[in-house]
Motif scaffolding. Sequence first.
Motif, PDB file in Angstrom:
ATOM      1  N   GLY A  70    -145.468 -26.441 -51.920  1.00 56.80           N
ATOM      2  CA  GLY A  70    -144.556 -27.367 -52.045  1.00 56.80           C
ATOM      3  C   GLY A  70    -144.903 -27.999 -53.597  1.00 56.80           C
ATOM      4  O   GLY A  70    -143.886 -28.606 -54.329  1.00 56.80           O
ATOM      5  N   THR A  71    -146.121 -28.278 -53.916  1.00 60.35           N
ATOM      6  CA  THR A  71    -146.589 -28.584 -55.274  1.00 60.35           C
ATOM      7  C   THR A  71    -145.786 -27.822 -56.177  1.00 60.35           C
ATOM      8  O   THR A  71    -145.388 -28.360 -57.533  1.00 60.35           O
ATOM      9  CB  THR A  71    -148.061 -28.879 -55.206  1.00 60.35           C
ATOM     10  N   VAL A  72    -146.022 -26.296 -56.121  1.00 56.88           N
ATOM     11  CA  VAL A  72    -145.678 -25.504 -57.145  1.00 56.88           C
ATOM     12  C   VAL A  72    -144.138 -25.848 -57.315  1.00 56.88           C
ATOM     13  O   VAL A  72    -143.711 -25.767 -58.292  1.00 56.88           O
ATOM     14  CB  VAL A  72    -146.110 -24.111 -56.982  1.00 56.88           C
ATOM     15  N   ALA A  73    -143.515 -25.604 -56.193  1.00 57.04           N
ATOM     16  CA  ALA A  73    -142.049 -26.079 -56.178  1.00 57.04           C
ATOM     17  C   ALA A  73    -141.583 -27.184 -56.915  1.00 57.04           C
ATOM     18  O   ALA A  73    -140.825 -27.024 -57.753  1.00 57.04           O
ATOM     19  CB  ALA A  73    -141.527 -25.768 -54.883  1.00 57.04           C
ATOM     20  N   ALA A  74    -142.384 -28.148 -56.869  1.00 59.74           N
ATOM     21  CA  ALA A  74    -142.169 -29.265 -57.365  1.00 59.74           C
ATOM     22  C   ALA A  74    -142.331 -29.296 -58.729  1.00 59.74           C
ATOM     23  O   ALA A  74    -141.368 -30.120 -59.636  1.00 59.74           O
ATOM     24  CB  ALA A  74    -142.789 -30.619 -56.601  1.00 59.74           C
ATOM     25  N   GLU A  75    -143.160 -28.680 -59.230  1.00 60.69           N
ATOM     26  CA  GLU A  75    -143.374 -28.458 -60.719  1.00 60.69           C
ATOM     27  C   GLU A  75    -142.328 -27.624 -61.286  1.00 60.69           C
ATOM     28  O   GLU A  75    -141.834 -28.034 -62.406  1.00 60.69           O
ATOM     29  CB  GLU A  75    -145.036 -27.894 -60.999  1.00 60.69           C
ATOM     30  N   VAL A  76    -141.810 -26.481 -60.679  1.00 64.88           N
ATOM     31  CA  VAL A  76    -140.668 -25.839 -61.051  1.00 64.88           C
ATOM     32  C   VAL A  76    -139.440 -26.602 -61.227  1.00 64.88           C
ATOM     33  O   VAL A  76    -138.682 -26.807 -62.326  1.00 64.88           O
ATOM     34  CB  VAL A  76    -140.306 -24.780 -60.117  1.00 64.88           C
ATOM     35  N   ARG A  77    -139.161 -27.584 -60.051  1.00 63.42           N
ATOM     36  CA  ARG A  77    -138.083 -28.564 -60.057  1.00 63.42           C
ATOM     37  C   ARG A  77    -138.126 -29.539 -61.369  1.00 63.42           C
ATOM     38  O   ARG A  77    -136.939 -29.870 -62.010  1.00 63.42           O
ATOM     39  CB  ARG A  77    -137.998 -29.182 -58.778  1.00 63.42           C
ATOM     40  N   ALA A  78    -139.305 -29.987 -61.521  1.00 60.49           N
ATOM     41  CA  ALA A  78    -139.477 -31.061 -62.801  1.00 60.49           C
ATOM     42  C   ALA A  78    -139.464 -30.169 -64.312  1.00 60.49           C
ATOM     43  O   ALA A  78    -138.888 -30.831 -65.172  1.00 60.49           O
ATOM     44  CB  ALA A  78    -140.816 -31.635 -62.386  1.00 60.49           C
ATOM     45  N   THR A  79    -139.897 -29.206 -64.144  1.00 59.53           N
ATOM     46  CA  THR A  79    -139.948 -28.432 -65.501  1.00 59.53           C
ATOM     47  C   THR A  79    -138.841 -27.677 -65.981  1.00 59.53           C
ATOM     48  O   THR A  79    -138.765 -27.068 -67.046  1.00 59.53           O
ATOM     49  CB  THR A  79    -141.254 -27.867 -65.937  1.00 59.53           C
ATOM     50  N   ALA A 115    -149.485 -23.622 -64.241  1.00 60.21           N
ATOM     51  CA  ALA A 115    -149.495 -22.122 -64.777  1.00 60.21           C
ATOM     52  C   ALA A 115    -149.067 -21.378 -63.632  1.00 60.21           C
ATOM     53  O   ALA A 115    -148.038 -20.293 -63.783  1.00 60.21           O
ATOM     54  CB  ALA A 115    -151.058 -21.605 -64.753  1.00 60.21           C
ATOM     55  N   ALA A 116    -149.290 -21.313 -62.340  1.00 53.73           N
ATOM     56  CA  ALA A 116    -148.481 -20.982 -61.366  1.00 53.73           C
ATOM     57  C   ALA A 116    -147.026 -20.971 -61.111  1.00 53.73           C
ATOM     58  O   ALA A 116    -146.292 -19.971 -60.861  1.00 53.73           O
ATOM     59  CB  ALA A 116    -149.159 -21.502 -59.845  1.00 53.73           C
ATOM     60  N   ALA A 117    -146.495 -21.983 -61.511  1.00 51.68           N
ATOM     61  CA  ALA A 117    -145.100 -22.608 -61.387  1.00 51.68           C
ATOM     62  C   ALA A 117    -144.370 -21.577 -62.878  1.00 51.68           C
ATOM     63  O   ALA A 117    -143.494 -20.943 -62.700  1.00 51.68           O
ATOM     64  CB  ALA A 117    -144.830 -23.921 -61.916  1.00 51.68           C
ATOM     65  N   GLU A 118    -145.128 -21.611 -63.855  1.00 50.43           N
ATOM     66  CA  GLU A 118    -144.821 -20.757 -65.033  1.00 50.43           C
ATOM     67  C   GLU A 118    -144.525 -19.509 -64.647  1.00 50.43           C
ATOM     68  O   GLU A 118    -143.760 -18.520 -65.293  1.00 50.43           O
ATOM     69  CB  GLU A 118    -145.731 -20.826 -66.354  1.00 50.43           C
TER      70      GLU A 118
END
Length: 199
Positions: A28-37, A183-186
């Motif tokens: 969920g945190t990685v998904a939120a980072e993708v959503r934000a960036t 880094a995981a989101a990117e």
Amino acid sequence: MTDAQDPSAAARRSRLVVLAGPTAVGKGTVAAEVRATHPEVWISVSATTRQPRPGEENGVHYWFVSDDEFDRMVADGDLLEWAVVHKAARYGTPRQPVDLALASGRPAMLEIDLQGARQVRRTMPDALFVFLKPPSWEELVRRLVGRGTESAEERTRRLETAREELAAETEFDVTIVNHEIHAAAEELVALMKPSPTDL
């Protein structure tokens, strides 16, 4: 006219990316980072029968629905996948928003549990399945305990589930180790970009 009859529509249709992994790995945190960036990436919002955690908003983090409403969604075929998670609440992915996002050509992602990923593989085998893995078992335990949102009994149940979920890594196309959220989101977003062979 269907996508099969319209070559340009078929070319626009994007490939679904399915992100799954053990509990508390940070999906969920990685998904939120993708959503934000990366606002260009469409991320599905799951329906669930569990109660909201502090700070969670209906329609943003999850669609919080009653058991009766979830039963209706299952009966009407409105869910792409659904499962009982941690022997407690039910979670599911509404089907129509996924179909619309893929048809529009937007990069599209589901962030779901292992049971759900297996169901999607049966119905959408062309999707890219990505396994999010913790740096170590000890780190996974630390993250789950540090979250502070579950009782001791629920933590024990989730860790038992996590051991089973970690063993499923080989079922996935790609593994990303979640050392650091950004880094995981990117790394995840890079997988959504078409390769030269796709162009």
